[in-house]
Design an enzyme around this catalytic site. Structure first.
Site, PDB file in Angstrom:
ATOM      1  N   GLY A 130       0.819  -1.202   0.000  1.00  0.00           N
ATOM      2  CA  GLY A 130       0.000   0.000   0.000  1.00  0.00           C
ATOM      3  C   GLY A 130       0.848   1.245   0.000  1.00  0.00           C
ATOM      4  O   GLY A 130       2.071   1.197   0.158  1.00  0.00           O
ATOM      5  N   GLY A 138       0.646   5.566   1.241  1.00  0.00           N
ATOM      6  CA  GLY A 138      -0.061   6.650   1.905  1.00  0.00           C
ATOM      7  C   GLY A 138       0.486   7.990   1.491  1.00  0.00           C
ATOM      8  O   GLY A 138       1.232   8.103   0.517  1.00  0.00           O
ATOM      9  N   GLY A 139       0.147   9.010   2.254  1.00  0.00           N
ATOM     10  CA  GLY A 139       0.569  10.357   1.910  1.00  0.00           C
ATOM     11  C   GLY A 139       2.051  10.589   2.082  1.00  0.00           C
ATOM     12  O   GLY A 139       2.628  11.447   1.421  1.00  0.00           O
ATOM     13  N   PHE A 140       2.691   9.817   2.976  1.00  0.00           N
ATOM     14  CA  PHE A 140       4.101  10.074   3.256  1.00  0.00           C
ATOM     15  C   PHE A 140       4.933   8.820   3.350  1.00  0.00           C
ATOM     16  O   PHE A 140       6.122   8.887   3.683  1.00  0.00           O
ATOM     17  CB  PHE A 140       4.240  10.858   4.578  1.00  0.00           C
ATOM     18  CG  PHE A 140       3.599  10.181   5.750  1.00  0.00           C
ATOM     19  CD1 PHE A 140       4.286   9.251   6.496  1.00  0.00           C
ATOM     20  CD2 PHE A 140       2.295  10.489   6.099  1.00  0.00           C
ATOM     21  CE1 PHE A 140       3.689   8.619   7.568  1.00  0.00           C
ATOM     22  CE2 PHE A 140       1.692   9.863   7.183  1.00  0.00           C
ATOM     23  CZ  PHE A 140       2.393   8.924   7.922  1.00  0.00           C
ATOM     24  N   VAL A 176       4.366   0.930   1.875  1.00  0.00           N
ATOM     25  CA  VAL A 176       4.523  -0.308   2.636  1.00  0.00           C
ATOM     26  C   VAL A 176       4.708  -1.458   1.661  1.00  0.00           C
ATOM     27  O   VAL A 176       3.961  -1.590   0.684  1.00  0.00           O
ATOM     28  CB  VAL A 176       3.306  -0.567   3.540  1.00  0.00           C
ATOM     29  CG1 VAL A 176       3.529  -1.822   4.384  1.00  0.00           C
ATOM     30  CG2 VAL A 176       3.044   0.634   4.442  1.00  0.00           C
ATOM     31  N   LYS A 216       7.792  -0.446   6.144  1.00  0.00           N
ATOM     32  CA  LYS A 216       7.241   0.876   5.846  1.00  0.00           C
ATOM     33  C   LYS A 216       8.388   1.818   5.565  1.00  0.00           C
ATOM     34  O   LYS A 216       9.288   1.991   6.399  1.00  0.00           O
ATOM     35  CB  LYS A 216       6.401   1.383   7.010  1.00  0.00           C
ATOM     36  CG  LYS A 216       5.633   2.659   6.674  1.00  0.00           C
ATOM     37  CD  LYS A 216       4.382   2.762   7.515  1.00  0.00           C
ATOM     38  CE  LYS A 216       3.407   3.753   6.912  1.00  0.00           C
ATOM     39  NZ  LYS A 216       2.105   3.731   7.581  1.00  0.00           N
ATOM     40  N   ARG A 266      -0.719  10.906  17.155  1.00  0.00           N
ATOM     41  CA  ARG A 266      -1.080  11.975  16.216  1.00  0.00           C
ATOM     42  C   ARG A 266      -1.754  11.513  14.926  1.00  0.00           C
ATOM     43  O   ARG A 266      -2.039  12.332  14.064  1.00  0.00           O
ATOM     44  CB  ARG A 266       0.149  12.838  15.854  1.00  0.00           C
ATOM     45  CG  ARG A 266       0.665  13.709  16.994  1.00  0.00           C
ATOM     46  CD  ARG A 266       1.723  14.699  16.477  1.00  0.00           C
ATOM     47  NE  ARG A 266       2.097  15.641  17.505  1.00  0.00           N
ATOM     48  CZ  ARG A 266       3.124  15.504  18.321  1.00  0.00           C
ATOM     49  NH1 ARG A 266       3.879  14.431  18.248  1.00  0.00           N
ATOM     50  NH2 ARG A 266       3.409  16.413  19.218  1.00  0.00           N
ATOM     51  N   ASN A 274      -5.071   2.510  10.813  1.00  0.00           N
ATOM     52  CA  ASN A 274      -3.871   2.274  11.607  1.00  0.00           C
ATOM     53  C   ASN A 274      -4.100   1.255  12.718  1.00  0.00           C
ATOM     54  O   ASN A 274      -3.211   1.024  13.535  1.00  0.00           O
ATOM     55  CB  ASN A 274      -3.354   3.586  12.208  1.00  0.00           C
ATOM     56  CG  ASN A 274      -2.600   4.409  11.184  1.00  0.00           C
ATOM     57  OD1 ASN A 274      -2.136   3.894  10.174  1.00  0.00           O
ATOM     58  ND2 ASN A 274      -2.491   5.702  11.427  1.00  0.00           N
ATOM     59  N   ASP A 304       1.958   2.623  13.200  1.00  0.00           N
ATOM     60  CA  ASP A 304       2.348   3.964  12.750  1.00  0.00           C
ATOM     61  C   ASP A 304       2.696   4.912  13.884  1.00  0.00           C
ATOM     62  O   ASP A 304       2.522   6.114  13.771  1.00  0.00           O
ATOM     63  CB  ASP A 304       1.263   4.601  11.872  1.00  0.00           C
ATOM     64  CG  ASP A 304       1.355   4.107  10.437  1.00  0.00           C
ATOM     65  OD1 ASP A 304       2.251   3.288  10.166  1.00  0.00           O
ATOM     66  OD2 ASP A 304       0.553   4.531   9.606  1.00  0.00           O
TER      67      ASP A 304
END
Length: 376
Positions: free
Chosen positions: A22, A24-26, A29, A44, A136, A142, A155
């Site tokens: 997968g 994500g934004g930053f 994985v 990750k 956060r 997650n 995460d």
């Protein structure tokens, strides 16, 4: 934020890439296979666009805390944290085949499963808070599901590291963020994490985030943000959700942080009371003892004195070069490819082979002579 293409996986010594899992934004994985011990792991990797000296320092500090946090049964196990040859930080974690977020998209979870997950993750968050760390980015995706079927929180650290770098947008998941976070009054507090945990439990129960509506065109990022800031709680709408649970979620998602549960532990305890009243066996609330939380001292991620700039010591060609050096050190080869010296055993191979050949010739000759004179 536009979805970016998944980057190429880094070459990691001792690991072989299996497939992407997968993006994500930053971070991306990947599924890797570890050589020794043989197992599949999730890796990750932070996007190269987010890497900066501040992020690298924070990443290293977070890794120190993660080594202790991952002993909690409801926090994903971290096997290794390092920097790849191309400069991208990465985590090697246990591979979890599913997420509660994916399950919730397929349909609301049974109330017993949602409550169990809420208590377990509440204990994990409380342990992290006692160690001086905020997550956060608490949200259903997650909450991973381990190979044993248990929910674990993943995460830790990455969102915090990005927040320190000054880019809070990457560390913000709007449907599960507290009003004060969306209004940029804070980058995260214990009360804001209580809000996010409650919003996540709501999502597991309802199959949608708390401030989504049925008409998809009315669920843009800006529209959801305005509803979250207004913080008008709407019940889950499930007949099997008791009033005490609805009230617990409404309290945890109060607009004013002071009106929420003071800790994740307090919210988890309330969920346990709901389990008890429903006749469900209360989930054990596992929280780190104060002595554990203080062990080694807490780490201030904003304190750049904790460690210097993190750099990789792995060269891009180290894997192939290491194999070639091992081959050359193990054996010297002549032009015909004959091994003439084995350094690992500390002896010359070719002379030994020649000596063995001579001995065979002598024995054969003696046999011929003895047969000729009638001995044999």
């Amino acid at each position: 934020m536009a979805r970016r293409a998944i980057a190429a996986p880094p070459m990691l010594p001792g690991f072989s890439v299996v497939r992407p899992l997968g993006s994500g934004g930053f971070a991306d994985v990947f599924l890797y296979e570890q050589d020794l011990p043989r197992r599949v792991v999730a890796v990750k990797v932070l996007s190269s666009d987010t890497v900066s000296p501040a992020v690298l320092r924070a990443f290293n500090a977070e890794a120190d805390i993660l080594a202790r946090l991952s002993t909690h049964p409801s926090i994903v196990t971290i096997h290794l944290a390092s920097i790849a040859a191309d400069g991208r930080p990465y985590f090697v974690m246990e591979y979890c085949p599913d997420t509660l977020g994916a399950r919730a998209r397929r349909g609301p979870l049974p109330i017993a499963e949602a409550l169990d997950a809420g208590v377990r993750i509440g204990g994990a968050l409380e342990s992290a808070h006692r160690a001086g760390l905020l997550h956060r980015d608490i949200k259903p995706s997650n909450l991973l599901v381990s190979s044993l079927g248990a929910p674990v929180l993943a995460d830790f650290g990455i969102a915090a590291a990005l927040t320190i770098s000054g880019d809070t947008s990457l560390a913000m998941s709007v449907p599960w963020s507290a009003p004060e976070v969306l209004q940029e009054q804070t980058t995260g507090t214990v009360p804001s994490e209580v809000w996010s945990l409650a919003a996540t439990i709501y999502t597991l129960l309802a199959g949608r985030s708390p401030f989504e509506v049925e008409r998809r065109e009315l669920n843009t990022r800006d529209q959801i943000t305005r509803r979250v800031i207004a913080a008008k709680y709407v019940p889950t709408g499930r007949a099997d959700v008791p009033p005490r649970l609805e009230q617990a979620l409404a309290t945890a998602m109060s607009k004013s942080p002071e009106r929420r549960y003071a800790t994740a532990h307090a919210l988890a305890e309330e969920l346990r009371w709901v389990q008890y009243e429903l006749g469900l066996p209360p989930t054990t609330l596992e929280v780190a003892a104060p002595e554990w939380a203080r062990a080694g001292g807490t780490i201030d991620l904003a304190d750049e004195r904790h460690r210097g700039e993190v750099v990789t010591v792995v060269k891009p060609d180290s894997r192939s070069a290491a194999r070639e050096r091992a081959r050359l050190e193990a054996a010297e080869v002549d032009r015909d490819g004959l091994v003439i010296r084995d350094r690992r055993r500390g002896r010359n191979v070719a002379p030994a082979l020649i000596g063995a050949g001579v001995a065979v010739v002598v024995l054969v000759g003696m046999a011929v002579v003895l047969r000729a004179i009638g001995v044999l």
